[in-house]
Motif scaffolding. Structure first.
Motif, short mmCIF file in Angstrom:
data_model
loop_
_atom_site.label_atom_id
_atom_site.label_comp_id
_atom_site.label_asym_id
_atom_site.label_seq_id
_atom_site.Cartn_x
_atom_site.Cartn_y
_atom_site.Cartn_z
N ASP A 142 -10.09 -43.03 -70.41
CA ASP A 142 -10.36 -42.60 -72.01
C ASP A 142 -9.68 -41.36 -72.32
N ALA A 143 -9.81 -40.43 -71.40
CA ALA A 143 -8.96 -39.34 -72.02
C ALA A 143 -7.51 -39.42 -72.30
N LEU A 144 -7.08 -40.20 -71.28
CA LEU A 144 -5.52 -40.67 -71.47
C LEU A 144 -5.27 -41.38 -72.57
N LEU A 145 -5.96 -42.15 -72.89
CA LEU A 145 -5.56 -43.11 -74.26
C LEU A 145 -6.16 -42.24 -75.43
N ALA A 146 -7.19 -41.57 -75.22
CA ALA A 146 -7.38 -40.58 -76.46
C ALA A 146 -6.21 -39.82 -77.06
N ALA A 147 -5.60 -39.19 -75.88
CA ALA A 147 -4.39 -38.27 -76.15
C ALA A 147 -3.13 -39.16 -76.43
N GLY A 148 -3.20 -40.31 -76.55
CA GLY A 148 -2.20 -41.22 -77.06
C GLY A 148 -1.07 -41.74 -76.02
N ALA A 149 -1.41 -41.29 -74.75
CA ALA A 149 -0.46 -41.67 -73.75
C ALA A 149 -0.46 -43.09 -73.38
N SER A 150 0.68 -43.48 -72.85
CA SER A 150 0.64 -44.77 -72.20
C SER A 150 0.34 -44.63 -70.50
N VAL A 151 0.07 -45.86 -70.04
CA VAL A 151 -0.43 -45.46 -68.78
C VAL A 151 -0.09 -46.75 -67.77
N ASN A 152 -0.09 -46.44 -66.63
CA ASN A 152 0.13 -47.48 -65.29
C ASN A 152 -1.09 -47.12 -64.54
N LEU A 153 -1.88 -47.93 -64.30
CA LEU A 153 -3.14 -47.87 -63.22
C LEU A 153 -2.52 -48.21 -62.08
N TYR A 154 -2.75 -47.45 -61.23
CA TYR A 154 -2.18 -47.52 -59.69
C TYR A 154 -3.59 -47.45 -58.85
N MET A 155 -4.13 -48.33 -58.39
CA MET A 155 -3.61 -49.70 -58.51
C MET A 155 -4.45 -50.64 -59.70
N PHE A 156 -3.85 -51.78 -60.35
CA PHE A 156 -4.81 -52.37 -60.87
C PHE A 156 -5.40 -53.51 -59.72
N HIS A 157 -4.57 -53.93 -59.03
CA HIS A 157 -5.24 -54.83 -57.81
C HIS A 157 -4.00 -54.56 -56.62
N GLY A 158 -4.91 -53.96 -55.55
CA GLY A 158 -4.13 -53.55 -54.49
C GLY A 158 -3.49 -54.60 -53.63
N GLY A 159 -4.43 -55.73 -53.17
CA GLY A 159 -4.00 -56.53 -52.39
C GLY A 159 -4.13 -56.25 -50.72
#
Length: 580
Positions: free
Chosen positions: A258-275
């Protein structure tokens, strides 16, 4: 054709601000028949982009080879992303870390000691350019400006944690452009390593999992213009054998997102799905103590190892919905897996007739694994010793586990994480046999590229031992049993065991290895990975596409001691205890 560029404050897609909401999904850690399912679940969480590494060593297990089939079909993976209406970020390294064996660098690359690691060295760069050219042959047609999904391509990976060779980074960037990559190029580093790890002209992104506001402030100091992006938002963590299962509270991770998106940043979740680290693909860490990674790469990610949504999935989706529209539907909840059970049988004891597992080779001096072709993960070493009293057997260094037998009887096991390198022999007249296992190459830090096996030879009472027979075990051609027989109680390895598992349908299974020791498992010929009584991981994930309705073949190579020779399946994964 669409245009994607870096603007003064934003990414711009066809001239309009575009926020990247990405999730890491490694095609090489997921069965290819499940790629579309995982991509769709990322879309339904509110993501618009899929990020993946490319593992050089998986595509090129030997020099001159480049495999783009089956689970390595990067072209198909990118097409599926496009079919889902999503975008892609490609991170080809050549070094990827990813808790992957050798950080993705091929072991064969370092057989020549003159080859440099991650620096401007001609032999290394020549090999890297050849590799990247093959990757870019696949990626170039999929770029967004050719109506494909690829928005960004990363140069190297977390390079500031390793070095600061700007000439090397420039060579990689120049080759990337020459190979036809026209989309923006990025780098990723931890905030305090941003200066060393990038170049002007490459868009800097940062990696972190907490204190988003502070880390974005540091990133802005190093990247004065353009969009802010957390190139790796660590929403979980990996596990190694002998420790606990790492988890991150969903509420805490969601608050940071939430803090990332509130700051207007783009994001890549590491990981979304690990496997999963199927087969023998796990990496290791070594910061004074060697720590091999477990088979599961669940990572406590929003989508768990079996592709089911977790509380973190729904928490992240709720956060994203505050800033962007998300799809109306969510994936169904996790369901219990079937629980068949059967006895293991038909033992084939490795030491009874080793020739069934491979071919002996004579070496005057004891070779490291890296001196053998093909390079093994398991090997038997044999010699004869003579003397009139008990002795001390010593090795230069064991990488990573060596079990010693004398005239067929077990003497002891030497383990790298214990810094073992010597043991007492009961006598010094007879046949010495050593089973050596590579438990995963270091994926981070200065030990990348190091050799495996026994390093520095062996000695008995300080006298070098020469004249060795070496048998690399061929794990792609395990022998079939000569006779059928049952196993009534505990059994000592090394031994190969088999069982038939009945299944009503092609569905995910979770194999419980709690009564086993240490070894490897195959299901219908598909390498599920390693198990070890040390934990924390107790179950191995069997992806549904490898399960056939009716009879299925389970093969187990037990290297230690198996207390309960039965194959039991449980309804849910058991990844071990946590710190809580």
């Amino acid at each position: 054709m669409p245009e994607f560029v870096i603007g003064e404050t934003d990414f711009l897609l066809d001239g309009r601000p575009f926020r990247i909401l990405s999730g890491a999904l490694h095609y090489f850690r997921v069965h290819p028949d499940l790629w579309a399912d995982r991509i769709d679940k990322a879309r339904r969480m509110g993501l618009n982009t899929i990020e993946t590494y490319v593992p050089w060593n998986a595509h090129a297990p030997s020099p001159g080879e480049f495999d783009l089939t089956g689970g390595l079909d990067l072209d198909r993976f990118l097409r599926l992303i496009a079919d889902a209406g999503m975008y892609a970020i490609v991170r080809p390294g050549p070094y990827i870390c990813a808790e992957w064996d050798n950080g993705g660098l091929p072991a064969w690359l370092f057989r020549d000691p003159a080859v440099g690691v991650r620096r401007y060295e001609p032999k290394y760069l020549d090999a890297v350019r050849g590799y990247l050219s093959r990757v870019y042959e696949v990626v170039v047609p999929h770029q967004v400006d050719r109506d494909g999904p690829v928005l960004l391509v990363q140069v190297e990976n977390e390079y500031g944690a390793f070095g600061d060779d700007k000439r090397y980074l420039k060579a990689l960037a120049e080759h990337t452009r020459a190979a036809g990559i026209t989309v923006p190029l990025t780098t990723v580093d931890q905030p305090d390593m941003l200066e060393a790890g990038s170049l002007d002209g490459l868009h800097r992104t940062a990696s972190f999992g907490s204190a988003a506001a502070d880390r974005l402030k540091i990133l802005r100091e190093h990247q004065p213009t353009g969009p802010l992006m957390c190139g790796e938002f660590w929403n979980g963590w990996f596990d190694h054998w002998g420790a606990h299962h790492h988890t991150t509270p969903a509420a805490d991770a969601a608050a940071e997102l939430d803090a990332l998106l509130a700051a207007g940043a783009s994001v890549n979740l590491y990981m979304f799905h690990g496997g999963t680290n199927f087969g023998l693909t796990n990496g290791a860490n070594d910061k004074g103590v060697y720590q091999p990674l477990v088979t599961s790469y669940d990572y406590d990610a929003p989508l768990d190892e079996a592709g089911d949504p977790t509380p973190k999935y729904h928490a992240f989706r709720d956060v994203i919905a505050r800033y962007h529209k998300v799809p109306d539907s969510v994936p169904p909840p996790k369901r219990d897996a079937p629980t068949p059970s059967t006895r293991l049988r038909d033992p084939v004891r490795l030491l009874d007739a080793p020739e069934r597992f491979g071919t002996w080779e004579f070496h005057e001096q004891l070779p490291a694994f890296d001196e053998l072709t093909p390079m093994p993960r398991l090997a038997l070493l044999r010699t004869r010793v003579s003397g009139d009293r008990p002795g001390v057997l010593a090795f230069g260094e064991v990488r990573d586990r060596a079990t010693v037998f004398f005239d067929g009887d077990p003497v002891g096991t030497l383990q790298r994480d214990h810094h073992d390198r010597a043991l007492a022999l009961p006598r010094a007249e007879g046949e010495l046999l050593v089973l050596v296992e590579d438990q995963g190459r270091v994926d981070y830090g200065p030990r990348i590229g190091e050799a495996k096996g026994v390093i520095g030879g062996a000695s008995l009472d300080g006298e070098p031992l020469a004249g060795w027979d070496v048998l690399p075990l061929d794990l792609d051609a395990l022998p079939t049993p000569v006779t059928t027989s049952t196993v009534d109680g505990p059994i000592a390895g090394p031994v190969l065991l088999r069982a038939e598992v009945d299944a009503a349908a092609s569905t995910d299974l979770f194999l419980d290895t709690g009564g086993w020791g240490k070894g490897l498992v195959w299901f219908n010929g598909f390498g599920l990975g390693r198990y070890w009584r040390r934990g924390p991981q107790r179950t191995l994930y069997v992806p549904g596409p490898v399960v056939r309705p009716g009879g299925n073949e389970l093969v187990v190579l037990e290297l230690g001691t198996m207390l309960d020779p039965a194959a039991r399946f449980v309804p849910r994964p058991l990844l071990g205890h946590t710190e809580a």
